[in-house]
Design an enzyme around this catalytic site. Structure first.
Site, short mmCIF file in Angstrom:
data_model
loop_
_atom_site.label_atom_id
_atom_site.label_comp_id
_atom_site.label_asym_id
_atom_site.label_seq_id
_atom_site.Cartn_x
_atom_site.Cartn_y
_atom_site.Cartn_z
N HIS A 148 -13.77 67.73 -42.93
CA HIS A 148 -13.28 66.35 -42.97
C HIS A 148 -11.90 66.24 -42.33
O HIS A 148 -11.39 65.13 -42.16
CB HIS A 148 -13.27 65.80 -44.40
N HIS B 238 -14.39 62.05 -45.30
CA HIS B 238 -13.98 61.49 -44.02
C HIS B 238 -14.65 62.16 -42.83
O HIS B 238 -14.47 61.72 -41.69
CB HIS B 238 -12.46 61.54 -43.88
N ASP C 266 -6.23 64.37 -39.55
CA ASP C 266 -7.59 64.89 -39.32
C ASP C 266 -7.80 65.24 -37.86
O ASP C 266 -8.79 64.87 -37.22
CB ASP C 266 -8.64 63.87 -39.79
N HIS D 288 -3.58 61.96 -43.80
CA HIS D 288 -3.74 63.10 -42.89
C HIS D 288 -4.23 62.62 -41.53
O HIS D 288 -4.99 61.66 -41.43
CB HIS D 288 -4.76 64.08 -43.47
N GLU E 7 -13.61 59.14 -48.68
CA GLU E 7 -12.93 60.03 -49.63
C GLU E 7 -12.80 59.47 -51.05
O GLU E 7 -12.00 59.98 -51.84
CB GLU E 7 -11.55 60.46 -49.10
#
Length: 310
Positions: free
Chosen positions: A144, A100, A131, A129, A275
């Site tokens: 990522h 990602h 991120d 998530h 991913e």
């Protein structure tokens, strides 16, 4: 949705984490016939193959946990220009990841394209998530986990990642499916205007209500919409090919409903799949599911879904 001009770009970026395998993602999606699925729906599809980025060297950062900073930065820089070019003339790029971390570059380039045509860019972030780490706050050192913070213009990337020509306003970002948030991210998200629809919100309200509200916001602003689909958005029971599994993700019908609603909206101007780690898959089932979801976004109806055998 009428016939679209779609560009497939393979992005075998694998430096965003320390678990290898995502570099095989683009070819797994091709083996699962993503091009054929889109062509069969009447779209014009151009596959530009996999891009490559020279590796080598390293960059020091005070956060000693960070891995592969120079390599990730090189990918982000290359992808920014590539995404800007691939989205020219109304083409719809689909970026086949790769971890990602690709979004640091893809979304930055798409934001520059949106700025050039005088429209705002919105991002639907389908992920377990957020991120939303900076280079300073990441404990794992896996980059990522930083792209949303980077492309929304949060501090902490200056002097390391490329300077952004355009950012995505935080209020234009909708995180959906969130269920694993680090402490530093939680605090920063609470102070931001990012829309966070975690799995509890989905359980309480359903995906349709939450997504419809965001799509109405995009439509009202005449916005361009980028869909970033992380494999771990899905429950690992149906999508095992990911190195960051978190139980309790979106199920098969929730995921397809989101894609069907996106198709009906006719607002999507770009997409990426991130991913997917084929090394962890079971006879290609996750790659095939990601292709099925992409086909739903681009017009495959529920009654037309093929029977799968594994």
């Amino acid at each position: 949705m009428d016939s679209k001009s779609i560009v497939l770009v393979g992005v075998p970026m694998d430096c965003g984490s320390t678990r290898p395998g995502c570099l095989m993602g683009p070819d797994a999606l091709r083996t699962a016939e993503i091009g054929t699925a889109l062509t069969d729906l009447g779209h014009a599809v151009e596959d530009r193959g996999n891009i490559r980025v020279p590796t080598g060297g390293d960059t020091e950062h005070p956060n000693q946990a960070i891995h592969y900073l120079a390599e990730c930065t090189a990918w982000v820089q290359r992808l920014e220009g590539l995404a800007y070019d691939a989205s020219e003339g109304g083409r719809i790029p689909i970026f086949l990841g790769g971890d990602h971390g690709i979004s640091g570059g893809t979304v930055a380039g798409l934001a520059r394209r949106a700025k050039a045509v005088g429209r705002p860019l919105f991002v639907l972030w389908l992920d377990a998530h957020p991120d939303f780490h900076s280079l300073a706050t990441t404990v794992s050192g896996n980059l990522h986990g930083t792209p949303v913070a980077y492309f929304t213009g949060q501090p902490g990337f200056e002097g390391y990642f490329p300077a952004l020509e355009a950012t995505v306003p935080p209020q234009n970002v909708c995180l959906m499916g969130i269920r694993s948030v680090d402490g530093a991210e939680r605090g920063e998200l609470a102070r931001s205007e990012i829309i966070v629809n975690d799995m509890r919100a989905i359980d309480e309200h359903g995906v349709s209500k939450l997504l419809r509200a965001f799509l109405e916001q995009v439509k009202a602003a005449d916005g361009m919409l980028h869909v970033s689909l992380d494999t771990d958005f899905l429950d690992p029971e149906i999508a095992p090919a990911v190195g960051t599994t978190v139980p309790g993700g979106a199920n098969f019908r929730e995921a397809h409903l989101i894609m069907e609603m996106l198709h009906d909206s006719d607002l999507v101007t770009s997409m990426e799949i991130a991913e997917l780690n084929p090394f962890l898959d079971e006879r290609g089932r996750t790659a095939k599911l990601m292709v099925d979801l992409t086909a739903s976004l681009f017009g495959r109806q529920q009654i037309d879904r093929p029977t799968r055998s594994y």
